[in-house]
Scaffold this motif. Structure first.
Motif, PDB file in Angstrom:
ATOM      1  N   GLY A  52     -13.896   9.280   0.868  1.00 20.89           N
ATOM      2  CA  GLY A  52     -15.342   9.174   1.018  1.00 20.89           C
ATOM      3  C   GLY A  52     -15.739   7.717   1.146  1.00 20.89           C
ATOM      4  N   ASN A  53     -16.631   7.263   0.273  1.00 26.11           N
ATOM      5  CA  ASN A  53     -17.017   5.849   0.280  1.00 26.11           C
ATOM      6  C   ASN A  53     -16.482   5.132  -0.961  1.00 26.11           C
ATOM      7  OD1 ASN A  53     -18.611   6.941  -1.686  1.00 26.11           O
ATOM      8  ND2 ASN A  53     -20.534   6.112  -0.931  1.00 26.11           N
ATOM      9  N   LYS A  54     -15.454   5.689  -1.597  1.00 26.03           N
ATOM     10  CA  LYS A  54     -14.898   5.110  -2.826  1.00 26.03           C
ATOM     11  C   LYS A  54     -13.843   4.065  -2.508  1.00 26.03           C
ATOM     12  CE  LYS A  54     -17.536   7.714  -5.164  1.00 26.03           C
ATOM     13  NZ  LYS A  54     -18.842   7.194  -5.443  1.00 26.03           N
ATOM     14  N   LYS A  55     -13.436   3.314  -3.559  1.00 25.47           N
ATOM     15  CA  LYS A  55     -12.557   2.170  -3.371  1.00 25.47           C
ATOM     16  C   LYS A  55     -11.319   2.263  -4.253  1.00 25.47           C
ATOM     17  CE  LYS A  55     -14.347  -1.634  -4.903  1.00 25.47           C
ATOM     18  NZ  LYS A  55     -15.042  -2.924  -5.087  1.00 25.47           N
ATOM     19  N   LEU A  56     -10.159   1.911  -3.653  1.00 24.82           N
ATOM     20  CA  LEU A  56      -8.921   1.657  -4.392  1.00 24.82           C
ATOM     21  C   LEU A  56      -8.753   0.149  -4.413  1.00 24.82           C
ATOM     22  CD1 LEU A  56      -6.279   4.153  -2.924  1.00 24.82           C
ATOM     23  CD2 LEU A  56      -7.432   4.297  -5.125  1.00 24.82           C
ATOM     24  N   SER A  57      -8.511  -0.424  -5.585  1.00 24.97           N
ATOM     25  CA  SER A  57      -8.323  -1.873  -5.647  1.00 24.97           C
ATOM     26  C   SER A  57      -7.206  -2.205  -6.623  1.00 24.97           C
ATOM     27  CB  SER A  57      -9.624  -2.557  -6.083  1.00 24.97           C
ATOM     28  OG  SER A  57     -10.002  -2.120  -7.378  1.00 24.97           O
ATOM     29  N   GLY A  58      -6.642  -3.400  -6.465  1.00 19.27           N
ATOM     30  CA  GLY A  58      -5.609  -3.849  -7.382  1.00 19.27           C
ATOM     31  C   GLY A  58      -4.639  -4.803  -6.727  1.00 19.27           C
ATOM     32  N   ASN A  59      -3.595  -5.154  -7.480  1.00 14.85           N
ATOM     33  CA  ASN A  59      -2.612  -6.095  -6.954  1.00 14.85           C
ATOM     34  C   ASN A  59      -1.290  -5.417  -6.618  1.00 14.85           C
ATOM     35  OD1 ASN A  59      -1.563  -5.629  -9.460  1.00 14.85           O
ATOM     36  ND2 ASN A  59      -1.545  -7.752 -10.129  1.00 14.85           N
ATOM     37  N   GLN A  60      -1.259  -4.089  -6.614  1.00 13.50           N
ATOM     38  CA  GLN A  60      -0.048  -3.346  -6.272  1.00 13.50           C
ATOM     39  C   GLN A  60      -0.291  -2.530  -5.007  1.00 13.50           C
ATOM     40  OE1 GLN A  60       2.938  -3.579  -7.794  1.00 13.50           O
ATOM     41  NE2 GLN A  60       2.037  -5.161  -9.084  1.00 13.50           N
ATOM     42  N   PRO A  61       0.733  -2.345  -4.169  1.00 12.60           N
ATOM     43  CA  PRO A  61       0.544  -1.630  -2.900  1.00 12.60           C
ATOM     44  C   PRO A  61       0.594  -0.114  -3.056  1.00 12.60           C
ATOM     45  CG  PRO A  61       2.806  -2.325  -3.094  1.00 12.60           C
ATOM     46  CD  PRO A  61       2.088  -2.890  -4.305  1.00 12.60           C
ATOM     47  N   LEU A  62       0.074   0.560  -2.056  1.00 14.85           N
ATOM     48  CA  LEU A  62       0.360   1.965  -1.870  1.00 14.85           C
ATOM     49  C   LEU A  62       1.685   2.008  -1.130  1.00 14.85           C
ATOM     50  CD1 LEU A  62      -2.880   1.781  -1.903  1.00 14.85           C
ATOM     51  CD2 LEU A  62      -2.749   4.049  -0.933  1.00 14.85           C
ATOM     52  N   VAL A  63       2.633   2.795  -1.609  1.00 11.53           N
ATOM     53  CA  VAL A  63       3.961   2.881  -1.001  1.00 11.53           C
ATOM     54  C   VAL A  63       4.131   4.288  -0.446  1.00 11.53           C
ATOM     55  CG1 VAL A  63       6.437   2.687  -1.386  1.00 11.53           C
ATOM     56  CG2 VAL A  63       4.862   1.163  -2.613  1.00 11.53           C
ATOM     57  N   VAL A  64       4.385   4.376   0.859  1.00 13.47           N
ATOM     58  CA  VAL A  64       4.476   5.673   1.525  1.00 13.47           C
ATOM     59  C   VAL A  64       5.928   5.940   1.904  1.00 13.47           C
ATOM     60  CG1 VAL A  64       3.660   7.067   3.463  1.00 13.47           C
ATOM     61  CG2 VAL A  64       2.130   5.364   2.418  1.00 13.47           C
ATOM     62  N   ASN A  65       6.526   6.920   1.223  1.00 11.63           N
ATOM     63  CA  ASN A  65       7.876   7.393   1.556  1.00 11.63           C
ATOM     64  C   ASN A  65       7.808   8.757   2.228  1.00 11.63           C
ATOM     65  OD1 ASN A  65       9.111   5.119   0.365  1.00 11.63           O
ATOM     66  ND2 ASN A  65       8.970   6.067  -1.651  1.00 11.63           N
ATOM     67  N   GLY A  66       6.720   9.491   1.994  1.00 10.34           N
ATOM     68  CA  GLY A  66       6.471  10.791   2.621  1.00 10.34           C
ATOM     69  C   GLY A  66       5.448  10.611   3.722  1.00 10.34           C
ATOM     70  N   GLU A  67       4.441  11.513   3.748  1.00 13.28           N
ATOM     71  CA  GLU A  67       3.371  11.403   4.741  1.00 13.28           C
ATOM     72  C   GLU A  67       2.037  11.331   4.025  1.00 13.28           C
ATOM     73  OE1 GLU A  67       3.455  14.098   8.028  1.00 13.28           O
ATOM     74  OE2 GLU A  67       5.639  14.085   8.110  1.00 13.28           O
ATOM     75  N   LEU A  68       1.201  10.390   4.450  1.00 14.07           N
ATOM     76  CA  LEU A  68      -0.109  10.184   3.839  1.00 14.07           C
ATOM     77  C   LEU A  68      -1.139   9.951   4.927  1.00 14.07           C
ATOM     78  CD1 LEU A  68      -1.989   9.658   1.388  1.00 14.07           C
ATOM     79  CD2 LEU A  68      -1.266   7.250   1.511  1.00 14.07           C
ATOM     80  N   GLN A  69      -2.224  10.730   4.862  1.00 14.08           N
ATOM     81  CA  GLN A  69      -3.396  10.476   5.705  1.00 14.08           C
ATOM     82  C   GLN A  69      -4.503  10.017   4.774  1.00 14.08           C
ATOM     83  OE1 GLN A  69      -5.229  13.859   7.628  1.00 14.08           O
ATOM     84  NE2 GLN A  69      -6.427  12.556   8.984  1.00 14.08           N
ATOM     85  N   ILE A  70      -5.117   8.878   5.095  1.00 19.15           N
ATOM     86  CA  ILE A  70      -6.240   8.362   4.315  1.00 19.15           C
ATOM     87  C   ILE A  70      -7.485   8.477   5.185  1.00 19.15           C
ATOM     88  CG2 ILE A  70      -7.227   6.409   3.084  1.00 19.15           C
ATOM     89  CD1 ILE A  70      -4.372   5.365   2.694  1.00 19.15           C
ATOM     90  N   ILE A  71      -8.506   9.145   4.634  1.00 18.06           N
ATOM     91  CA  ILE A  71      -9.758   9.344   5.353  1.00 18.06           C
ATOM     92  C   ILE A  71     -10.854   8.583   4.615  1.00 18.06           C
ATOM     93  CG2 ILE A  71     -11.445  11.041   6.160  1.00 18.06           C
ATOM     94  CD1 ILE A  71      -9.132  13.125   6.027  1.00 18.06           C
ATOM     95  N   GLY A  72     -11.482   7.632   5.322  1.00 23.36           N
ATOM     96  CA  GLY A  72     -12.601   6.889   4.761  1.00 23.36           C
ATOM     97  C   GLY A  72     -12.194   5.964   3.632  1.00 23.36           C
ATOM     98  N   GLY A  73     -13.192   5.441   2.943  1.00 21.61           N
ATOM     99  CA  GLY A  73     -12.956   4.619   1.773  1.00 21.61           C
ATOM    100  C   GLY A  73     -12.593   3.182   2.071  1.00 21.61           C
ATOM    101  N   ILE A  74     -12.345   2.468   0.970  1.00 20.92           N
ATOM    102  CA  ILE A  74     -12.025   1.041   1.019  1.00 20.92           C
ATOM    103  C   ILE A  74     -10.787   0.804   0.177  1.00 20.92           C
ATOM    104  CG2 ILE A  74     -12.845  -1.274   0.394  1.00 20.92           C
ATOM    105  CD1 ILE A  74     -15.723  -0.074   0.591  1.00 20.92           C
ATOM    106  N   ILE A  75      -9.840   0.030   0.720  1.00 21.36           N
ATOM    107  CA  ILE A  75      -8.670  -0.403  -0.038  1.00 21.36           C
ATOM    108  C   ILE A  75      -8.734  -1.918  -0.107  1.00 21.36           C
ATOM    109  CG2 ILE A  75      -6.160  -0.518  -0.116  1.00 21.36           C
ATOM    110  CD1 ILE A  75      -6.146   2.160   1.430  1.00 21.36           C
ATOM    111  N   GLU A  76      -8.856  -2.450  -1.331  1.00 19.50           N
ATOM    112  CA  GLU A  76      -8.902  -3.899  -1.537  1.00 19.50           C
ATOM    113  C   GLU A  76      -7.662  -4.300  -2.318  1.00 19.50           C
ATOM    114  OE1 GLU A  76     -12.552  -4.867  -3.509  1.00 19.50           O
ATOM    115  OE2 GLU A  76     -13.717  -4.694  -1.661  1.00 19.50           O
ATOM    116  N   ALA A  77      -6.769  -5.043  -1.668  1.00 21.35           N
ATOM    117  CA  ALA A  77      -5.511  -5.442  -2.296  1.00 21.35           C
ATOM    118  C   ALA A  77      -5.458  -6.952  -2.448  1.00 21.35           C
ATOM    119  CB  ALA A  77      -4.336  -4.969  -1.443  1.00 21.35           C
TER     120      ALA A  77
END
Length: 186
Positions: A52-77
């Motif tokens: 939606g319009n929500k946020k993921l933030s932090g100093n660690q990454p998202l790690v994708v070993n499978g399959e991931l679809q991200i819809i909308g939002g904000i990622i601040e790393a």
């Protein structure tokens, strides 16, 4: 038919949520979340994260070993925002990604399809670190690298399979802070 989970959170740590939802192929988050340790999508898992319009933030990454679809939002790393490993696939639809000190999306043998959204990063918006089998498909969006090329490979010799970059659209802004060339035609 896949089950959709609307996660009503009492925590702001996405890793706690993932640890407690065993098989959530579709998740919608309802509040801003913090990534304190790498958030990992395991090999063999297929997940849709509707932010939606929500946020993921932090100093660690998202790690994708499978399959991931991200819809909308904000990622601040603070560092790398997303790492896609060999066998992993990431699809971005309308997400705003920022990395204050590193790369936006880094491929280490995985695949990324960027349909829409934006990336602003210190280094490359799209970076291929492990070339063998890596593939970027960029369909649209806006991309700004503050100190490097917006799309880059690691430049090391690779004796295995190469990588593929397909650019179908988008706006790219490359900048250099220390006197190198970042964008040029050959």
């Amino acid at each position: 038919m896949a089950t959709t989970y609307k996660v009503l959170l009492k925590t702001d740590n996405i890793n706690t949520v993932l640890a407690n939802v065993n098989d959530a192929p579709k998740m919608t988050i309802n509040k801003n979340m913090v990534v304190e340790v790498p958030m990992t999508i395991p090999a063999g898992k297929n997940m849709v994260l509707n932010m939606g319009n929500k946020k993921l933030s932090g100093n660690q990454p998202l790690v994708v070993n499978g399959e991931l679809q991200i819809i909308g939002g904000i990622i601040e790393a603070q560092n790398k925002a997303i790492i896609v490993n060999e066998g992993g696939k990431l699809v971005i639809d309308g997400t705003k990604i920022t990395s204050s000190n590193s790369e936006g999306i880094r491929l280490e043998g995985g695949e990324c399809v960027f349909n829409s959204g934006s990336i602003e990063s210190q280094e490359g918006c799209f970076s291929i670190y492990k070339g063998a089998g890596s593939k970027f498909v960029i369909n649209n969006g806006t991309f700004k690298a503050r100190d490097n090329a917006a799309v880059m490979g690691n430049g090391t010799r690779n004796t295995g399979a190469g990588y593929e970059i397909v650019i179908n659209g988008g706006e790219f802004d490359c900048n250099i802070q220390i006197g190198r060339t970042s964008c040029r035609e050959r």
